[in-house]
Write an enzyme that holds these catalytic residues in place. Structure first.
Site, mmCIF file in Angstrom:
data_model
loop_
_atom_site.group_PDB
_atom_site.id
_atom_site.type_symbol
_atom_site.label_atom_id
_atom_site.label_comp_id
_atom_site.label_asym_id
_atom_site.label_seq_id
_atom_site.Cartn_x
_atom_site.Cartn_y
_atom_site.Cartn_z
ATOM 1 N N GLU A 155 -5.073 -9.937 0.046
ATOM 2 C CA GLU A 155 -5.829 -9.635 1.132
ATOM 3 C C GLU A 155 -7.087 -10.092 0.805
ATOM 4 O O GLU A 155 -7.774 -9.366 -0.229
ATOM 5 C CB GLU A 155 -5.618 -8.190 1.804
ATOM 6 C CG GLU A 155 -4.340 -8.082 2.534
ATOM 7 C CD GLU A 155 -4.326 -6.705 2.839
ATOM 8 O OE1 GLU A 155 -5.100 -6.106 3.540
ATOM 9 O OE2 GLU A 155 -2.818 -6.208 3.150
ATOM 10 N N GLU A 173 0.905 -1.333 0.013
ATOM 11 C CA GLU A 173 -0.028 -0.122 -0.021
ATOM 12 C C GLU A 173 0.966 1.172 0.013
ATOM 13 O O GLU A 173 0.699 2.147 0.897
ATOM 14 C CB GLU A 173 -1.034 0.002 1.185
ATOM 15 C CG GLU A 173 -1.941 -1.197 1.091
ATOM 16 C CD GLU A 173 -3.064 -1.346 2.233
ATOM 17 O OE1 GLU A 173 -4.324 -1.353 2.127
ATOM 18 O OE2 GLU A 173 -2.505 -1.222 3.409
#
Length: 983
Positions: free
Chosen positions: A502, A435
């Site tokens: 994820e 991220e």
């Protein structure tokens, strides 16, 4: 210290990273442990105290832990630009330790290794500056030789909480500081293997291997040496290769190659390891100078025709994201923790782990090598708070992006990870971090890793947000993509294999709909699985206001800003107790699928390298939940094939419900579980109908008073209140089973997912409907052998809806309960439809015939099985850190709620229903923010439901329960069940 504020300064005098192999020689212990108690001063306090190493400063009485997710911990406290460090308060700790150098090392160099320090370390030895290092999750090593003196020496480590590198460490975790991994001194022989890089090249048929070992030697003497490389399979010598009379000066890089026939291949299923020894000897005397050891696995991981393959077979990741975490020690995890974790993961059918979001301790990779887990090893990099604000991308200030100021820093982090971890066969993918958006710097990191290692591929999810450098990642990686989004990608001529790095956010009562993702595995070859978020709740053990320990989350330490309970998303509770969610994951993640039919069963072996014959196949027949027959079979089903087997079970003629269950079980003890441990199962259910029992002739006694309606029969008595609008008493053998008024219920205590998708806001009318129904009519009907009370309720919804509840009582104490909801247009779906009973606390034992053993819901039931199970209301309260809906069981045929003596009430239904039995009411659970806020239990709350909506879990911040698992309110719903004494 000015170094704290400069992103370009991240190491001073730090040694270059190297492999984590082991070595020995000359009967000398080359390593000296410095773990233990150190002298400590917090923020230059003149009062020195003690601190444990490894450990976090905040968990040993100094400062306080803080949890934030994407925002930086100083957000709203100081206005900082990327790279700047808090000026108002940047706490630090000063560690001090005395040591003496072992006599055997006196003529050899001496080094110190800090395996993990958060967030940076400034090191002094005997009053002199030694060096500086950032990167919390890879080793910081320094040479101490020139600073040492005879006798006692002193090292002083100054550890700051924040440095410019903290902008690169914005992971979703507690913000700790301190020396949290091992510290040790080490020395080396006069000639030493400083680094080795083992790789193998396998032939196309995997029958031949070329083993390559690139060695970097360092020496502080000029001599000729012999280098012998040996390959061992356990204690069996396989082969060797030797190079003689090599002139070694200060540094030497050399390469040794050996061809090997028919190597045993490494995979998560078959983690075959060889021991590679490198022995350095004096060419003249033959004396062994040093012997190094490294376990190694021959395997080939590649992308072929857009599909990731291990040893030529398509891989599907059944993985989880794992933070290093312990509820008492934070990220200072122990060997015991790691062993528990690896056993748990193997026992529950996981085959992969992502080191979210930083390199782990060496011991974890060794365990993954030895016991078999595929690993995505991730660079310690996340800058989430620089580019995504309140869920929306705002990349104006994103780092590292294309900013040259940060390039060398992040490349160094990648190099430190690679060099330490490169020899572990379990690592099959390098990840450029998490991220951190996109840009040229991350692309250069990816290319850097590729230039070092051609045996692995590169992962980076951030290119989804920024396609400027799409080649940064060799795969299309997404987080929390919906199934339809995944299918859209896979149906549009994709260029890369797809994984979910994820997904299925395991926050609180969650993981509903997981099967929708696992079903993609067979449908799309380029869909290659994913990694659930996440493994363990990041909650810290703390004392509540009453002096009892509980598991605390963000905000509980007075930490502000905070993201509260968003740190508790684990399949495993923080104290390493297993949550009920694992039941579902284990079944869906199994490599073996079992379908049971009327006269046969089919085993679909989706494993890559394991024959089903390695397991016992157990066949059981149960009648009404009671086992009547069992046998153990051996079934030969080769990998990637399916096979049908006839069921040779006795004929069952008696009426009843029969369950034929086939399961796969361990044949022998393994390190993670004992013989008989179940891998997976399948069931087939059929019914042999029985003749209807004769109707009772006797009718119960009706007592129709002015305020109440009573019905009496043999050993039972019920009372319905006209004034209070519901059932207020039910006695069997003169024992009261009702507290309060029994009313219709449409509400549940919100889950984390419910709160995240605003379900309480959208469905709030159903809570009001449950709290404040108005009885508008009640009538009594007398039949041939029964008396029936029929009550009608108006529900305070807009538009108004109606609900009818009836109690038909028979003389033997059976009560047929009916509930009918009258559907209308214009209302939201309802959370559930049923009735809630408050029962005296004495009746706390639960036994049921239905789906179990763990809690289950209509969208999380694949891991549940039909059977008879027992628990009590206290155990049935799942330990999600914020109390919420839990303990439900679907497919219930009957349930008994009884006291310790075994006496109680039995609820049954011709059509299976749902129930939960808990020590608290829905309102009590919903009101509490922590478990210690729940009142002292005063009743058993028995919830009998026709159906409850699913719990969802695609994510916990907006994803709603899938439509097919909702309860529409525009249709009539009828629910019937029977209450009676269980004796």
């Amino acid at each position: 210290m000015k170094n704290l504020h400069d992103p370009k300064v991240f190491k001073i005098n730090r040694l270059s990273a190297h492999s984590d192999h082991k070595y020995k020689g000359k009967n000398i212990e080359w390593k000296k442990d410095l773990n233990g108690i150190w002298e400590f001063s917090y923020c230059d306090s003149p009062n020195w105290s003690k601190i444990e190493v490894p450990g976090h400063i905040e968990l040993q009485g100094y400062g306080k832990p803080q949890y934030v997710n994407t925002m930086y911990p100083w957000d709203g406290l100081e206005a900082l630009e990327p790279g700047e460090v808090p000026k108002q308060f940047n706490p630090f700790g000063i560690y001090k330790k005395e040591f003496t150098v072992p006599k055997d090392w006196e003529k050899n160099p001496v080094y110190i290794s800090f395996q993990g320090v958060e967030s940076c370390i400034e090191l002094h030895c005997n009053g002199e500056f030694v060096g500086y290092s950032e990167d919390s999750f890879t080793p910081s090593e320094f040479e101490l030789t020139k600073y040492l003196k005879s006798g006692k020496n002193e090292i002083v480590a100054k550890v700051y909480k924040w440095c410019s590198g903290s902008w690169l460490e914005d992971q979703d975790f507690w913000r700790f500081s301190g020396i949290f991994r091992d510290v040790y001194l080490y020395s080396t022989p006069e000639v030493h293997v400083k680094d080795m890089f083992l790789t193998s090249d396998l032939s196309s048929n995997f029958k031949k291997a070329t083993l390559k070992n690139i060695l970097k030697l360092q020496s502080f003497t000029n001599k000729k040496i012999d280098i012998l490389m040996e390959v061992w399979d356990n204690k069996e010598f396989i082969c060797s290769v030797e190079e003689k009379n090599i002139e070694v000066e200060e540094n030497l890089k050399t390469e040794i190659i050996k061809k090997i026939d028919s190597p045993k291949l490494w995979s998560a299923e078959k983690p075959n390891l060889y021991l590679i020894k490198v022995i350095l000897s004096d060419s003249n005397s033959g004396e062994v100078i040093e012997e190094t050891e490294q376990k190694f696995g021959f395997r080939k991981f590649e992308i072929e025709n857009k599909i990731m393959k291990i040893n030529g077979k398509r891989i599907v990741f059944k993985g989880v994201n794992r933070h290093e975490f312990n509820c008492d020690r934070g990220r200072a995890v122990t060997e015991e923790d790691m062993l528990w974790d690896i056993k748990f993961l193997k026992a529950n059918n996981f085959n992969a782990v992502r080191t979210s979001h930083y390199p782990n301790q060496t011991r974890w990779y060794e365990l993954c090598d030895e016991y078999g887990l595929y690993v995505i090893d991730e660079v310690n990099l996340e800058t989430h708070g620089t580019w995504q604000i309140l869920g929306q991308p705002c990349p104006e200030k994103v780092i590292p992006n294309n900013n040259p100021e940060w390039l060398e820093n992040i490349i160094d982090r990648a190099k430190s990870m690679f060099e330490k971890d490169k020899n572990h066969p379990s690592i099959i993918i390098w990840s450029c971090g998490n991220e951190s958006f996109g840009g040229e710097n991350l692309y250069k990191m990816s290319e850097f890793l590729k230039s070092l290692d051609s045996t692995r591929v590169i992962h980076y999810e951030g290119v989804f947000w920024d396609r400027r450098y799409d080649k940064t990642s060799d795969m299309e990686s997404r987080m929390y993509a919906k199934v339809y989004e995944i299918e859209k990608y896979l149906n549009e001529t994709p260029e890369k294999p797809f994984i979910l790095c994820e997904y299925s956010h395991a926050m609180g009562n969650s993981n509903g709909g997981l099967h929708k993702y696992t079903e993609l595995e067979e449908k799309y070859p380029m869909y290659q699985g994913g990694f659930i978020w996440d493994y363990i709740d990041q909650a810290l053990r703390k004392k509540d206001p009453f002096g009892n320990y509980y598991l605390a989350f963000g905000g509980d330490f007075g930490d502000r800003p905070t993201d509260y309970n968003f740190c508790v998303n684990g399949l495993v509770y923080a104290d390493r107790k297993v949550s009920p969610k694992v039941q579902e994951v284990k079944q869906l993640f199994s490599d073996y699928k079992i379908q049971v039919k009327d006269r046969y069963f089919v085993i679909d072996n989706q494993s890559l390298f394991t024959n089903v014959s390695e397991y016992d196949v157990k066949v059981k027949v149960l009648k009404n939940g009671v086992e009547k027959y069992s046998e153990i079979l051996e079934c030969d089903v080769k990998p990637l094939s399916k096979k049908e087997f006839k069921l040779a079970i006795p004929k069952m003629d008696e009426s009843g419900e029969y369950t034929v269950e086939v399961s796969l079980n361990l044949k022998e003890d393994r390190f993670y579980a004992n013989k008989g441990h179940e891998i997976c199962f399948g069931q087939n259910i059929y019914v042999i109908k029985q003749e209807k029992s004769q109707e009772l002739e006797e009718k119960p006694i009706l007592i129709n008073g002015g305020f109440n309606i009573g019905i009496k029969g043999k050993n039972f008595h019920l009372v319905f209140s006209k004034a209070y609008g519901g059932l207020i008493s039910l006695k069997y053998s003169d024992k009261e089973f009702i507290e309060g008024v029994v009313l219709p219920n449409f509400w549940r205590a919100g889950t984390d997912n419910d709160r995240g998708n605003k379900m309480p806001f959208r469905y709030a009318q159903w809570k009001i409907a449950s709290l404040y129904p108005k009885m508008v009519n009640v009538e009594v009907v007398e039949g041939k052998n029964y008396v029936e009370i029929i009550s009608k309720y108006e529900l305070p919804t807009n538009p108004v809806t109606d609900c009818i509840v009836s109690y038909r009582a028979f003389s033997d104490g059976k009560i047929d309960v009916g509930m009918e909801y009258i559907g209308v247009e214009g209302l939201s779906e309802m959370p559930l439809m049923g009735m809630s009973y408050k029962i005296p606390q004495e009746f706390s034992e639960i036994k049921w015939y239905g789906m179990g053993p763990e809690e289950n819901y209509i969208d999380r039931v694949h891991g549940a099985r039909l059977g008879i199970f027992e628990t009590d209301v206290y155990k049935n309260l799942s330990q999600y850190v914020i109390p919420q809906e839990c303990g439900n069981r679907i497919g219930t045929r009957w349930v008994e709620v009884k006291n310790k003596a075994g006496f109680g009430m039995k609820i049954s239904g011709e059509i299976p229903f749902e129930f939960s039995g808990l020590p608290y009411t829905v309102s009590e659970i919903e009101t509490a923010y922590h478990h210690y806020e729940l009142p002292k239990s005063h009743c058993t709350a028995l919830n009998i439901n026709k159906v409850q909506m699913g719990i969802g879990g695609d994510d916990s911040w907006g994803a709603e329960t899938h439509k097919e698992y909702l309860i529409p309110s525009n249709k009539n719903i009828i629910f019937r069940y029977t209450i009676q004494s269980n004796m």
